[in-house]
Design a protein around this motif. Structure first.
Motif, short mmCIF file in Angstrom:
data_model
loop_
_atom_site.label_atom_id
_atom_site.label_comp_id
_atom_site.label_asym_id
_atom_site.label_seq_id
_atom_site.Cartn_x
_atom_site.Cartn_y
_atom_site.Cartn_z
N GLU A 70 16.16 20.75 -54.45
CA GLU A 70 15.19 19.98 -55.22
C GLU A 70 14.99 18.57 -54.63
N ALA A 71 15.65 18.14 -53.44
CA ALA A 71 15.86 16.85 -52.66
C ALA A 71 14.44 17.08 -51.78
N ARG A 72 13.80 15.83 -51.59
CA ARG A 72 12.82 15.67 -50.48
C ARG A 72 13.44 15.49 -49.25
N ILE A 73 14.51 14.82 -49.03
CA ILE A 73 15.22 14.41 -47.74
C ILE A 73 16.62 14.70 -48.08
N SER A 74 17.21 15.18 -47.03
CA SER A 74 18.64 15.54 -46.81
C SER A 74 19.14 14.49 -45.78
N ILE A 75 20.20 13.73 -46.12
CA ILE A 75 20.62 13.07 -44.93
C ILE A 75 22.07 13.67 -44.95
N ILE A 76 22.74 13.75 -43.72
CA ILE A 76 23.65 14.36 -43.23
C ILE A 76 24.73 13.22 -42.39
N VAL A 77 25.71 12.87 -42.95
CA VAL A 77 26.51 11.86 -42.47
C VAL A 77 27.75 12.72 -41.76
N PHE A 78 27.48 12.87 -40.34
CA PHE A 78 28.54 13.69 -39.39
C PHE A 78 29.54 12.48 -38.97
N SER A 79 30.65 13.10 -39.43
CA SER A 79 32.09 12.21 -39.15
C SER A 79 33.04 13.15 -38.41
N LYS A 80 33.98 12.48 -37.78
CA LYS A 80 34.87 13.50 -36.71
C LYS A 80 35.28 14.68 -37.34
N ARG A 81 35.49 14.68 -38.81
CA ARG A 81 36.13 15.87 -39.54
C ARG A 81 35.25 16.63 -40.29
N TYR A 82 33.91 16.50 -40.17
CA TYR A 82 32.98 16.92 -41.13
C TYR A 82 33.11 18.63 -41.02
N ALA A 83 33.08 19.08 -39.57
CA ALA A 83 33.30 20.48 -39.22
C ALA A 83 34.71 21.09 -39.74
N ASP A 84 35.66 20.27 -40.17
CA ASP A 84 36.73 20.92 -40.81
C ASP A 84 36.36 21.59 -42.01
N SER A 85 35.40 21.05 -42.81
CA SER A 85 35.05 21.46 -44.11
C SER A 85 34.31 22.68 -43.91
N SER A 86 34.65 23.73 -44.57
CA SER A 86 33.66 25.03 -44.58
C SER A 86 32.57 24.74 -45.64
N GLN A 154 26.31 31.12 -38.20
CA GLN A 154 25.32 30.16 -38.86
C GLN A 154 25.75 28.73 -38.89
N TRP A 155 27.08 28.50 -38.94
CA TRP A 155 27.50 27.03 -39.03
C TRP A 155 27.24 26.52 -37.54
N ARG A 156 27.23 27.18 -36.49
CA ARG A 156 27.24 26.54 -35.10
C ARG A 156 25.76 26.34 -34.87
N GLU A 157 24.87 27.39 -35.32
CA GLU A 157 23.45 27.34 -35.19
C GLU A 157 23.18 26.12 -35.90
N ALA A 158 23.48 25.95 -37.09
CA ALA A 158 22.90 24.92 -37.92
C ALA A 158 23.38 23.44 -37.38
N LEU A 159 24.51 23.27 -36.71
CA LEU A 159 25.09 22.16 -36.11
C LEU A 159 24.27 21.90 -34.99
N THR A 160 23.87 22.60 -34.12
CA THR A 160 22.95 22.58 -32.90
C THR A 160 21.52 22.10 -33.54
N GLN A 161 21.12 22.75 -34.50
CA GLN A 161 19.76 22.54 -34.84
C GLN A 161 19.70 20.88 -35.32
N ALA A 162 20.74 20.70 -36.02
CA ALA A 162 20.66 19.23 -36.69
C ALA A 162 20.84 18.11 -35.63
N ALA A 163 21.67 18.55 -34.80
CA ALA A 163 22.05 17.46 -33.59
C ALA A 163 20.65 17.30 -32.85
N ASN A 164 19.96 18.10 -32.71
CA ASN A 164 18.76 17.93 -32.12
C ASN A 164 17.69 17.40 -32.81
N LEU A 165 17.84 17.06 -33.87
CA LEU A 165 16.81 16.31 -34.65
C LEU A 165 16.87 14.50 -34.37
N SER A 166 15.73 13.93 -34.57
CA SER A 166 16.01 12.63 -34.38
C SER A 166 16.79 11.95 -35.54
#
Length: 309
Positions: A70-86, A154-166
């Protein structure tokens, strides 16, 4: 209902949020993310932030997933331990799914981690995935193990896709200045994707209006020092387009101001509803109240306006 009809229905639904914030609470909740959330709210945007560090369950997860949809935009704040959290990684998969299937906008922020590490899951992310994969190897049930393997894929693919975005890398975009980066996000990225928020209807066919109001806008923005109050009067007979011009001017410059209010037809409105009504509208806009601010009298309203302006 056909597939096309279903897609149309989904895309035309009313938005509940302008922005969904995805982040690891332990890393940025009390710092960067909270300041970004406050800046979005100050500009009048509806932002969703998971403010609870409660024990997470499926019911809460479904609530978060609905908020992403229901949100128009998602902002992802990648931090060092972001991927620690499933939990964060599941959010990310949902965000990228909504980008692909529903056309949502996604803005990655690389807070204290290099985009290449996110893209390739190296460095601190490699450590996190080592733990996730260790958990898979410990799984005795074959079906459960296969499901977990697919989830990690799926996690790995999503991280790669997100990191390729501007997006924005804190060190590169603002030389480490968090306040500057937040201002850039709110005043540039969000404004580009949500250009019509709080905008006024100008005219059915506003041909040539931009050219005609340009001199007035230049005077309002550059007509004095930063501490000056600049006023422009637009004079003319009824029906010449004074209100149309005022609407267009407001739409062009309102994003430059943290607090603003557009009061139309003040004389007629005050005559019909009273001056207190106009005062309440002004104060409510400035305080960004969802309900109208209550003022008891004109004199009380004058004091309230002086206090806030």
């Amino acid at each position: 209902m056909t597939a096309n009809q279903a897609s149309s229905s989904s895309s035309s639904k009313l938005w509940k949020y302008d922005v969904f914030l995805s982040f690891r609470g332990e890393d940025t909740r009390k710092g960067f993310t909270s300041h970004l959330y406050a800046a979005l709210k100050d500009r009048g945007y509806q932002a969703y932030i998971d403010e609870d560090d409660l024990k997470r369950g499926e019911q809460i997860k479904e609530e978060l997933f609905r908020a992403i949809e229901e949100a128009r935009i998602s902002i992802i704040v990648f931090s060092k331990r972001y991927a620690d959290s499933s939990w964060c990684l599941d959010e990310l998969v949902k965000i990228m799914e909504c980008r692909e299937k529903l056309g949502r906008e996604v803005l990655p922020i690389f807070y204290d981690v290099d985009p290449s590490l996110v893209r390739k899951q190296e460095g601190c992310l490699a450590e996190a995935f080592q733990k996730h994969e260790d958990g898979i190897r410990e799984e005795k049930d074959d079906k459960q193990r296969e499901a977990k393997e697919e989830r990690v894929k799926q996690w790995r693919e999503a991280l790669t896709q997100a990191a390729n975005l501007s997006g924005h890398h804190l060190q590169n975009s603002a030389n480490g200045h968090e306040a500057k980066l937040i201002k850039k996000i709110v005043d540039e990225n969000i404004r580009e994707w949500l250009p019509r928020i709080t905008q006024l209807d100008v005219a059915k066919h506003p041909i040539g209006i931009d050219y005609r109001i340009q001199d007035i806008i230049c005077h309002l923005i550059h007509g004095g020092s930063p501490d000056d109050v600049v006023i422009v009067g637009i004079w003319g007979m009824g029906g010449l387009g004074k209100t149309t011009a005022a609407n267009a001017i407001y739409n062009k410059i309102h994003h430059k101001f943290q607090f603003k209010s557009f009061l139309a037809d003040v004389r007629d409105t005050a005559r019909k509803f009273g001056l207190v009504y106009v005062q309440e509208k002004l104060v409510s806009d400035i305080l960004q109240e969802t309900t109208k601010f209550q003022i008891n009298s004109v004199n009380a309203g004058i004091s309230v306006i002086k206090q806030h302006l």
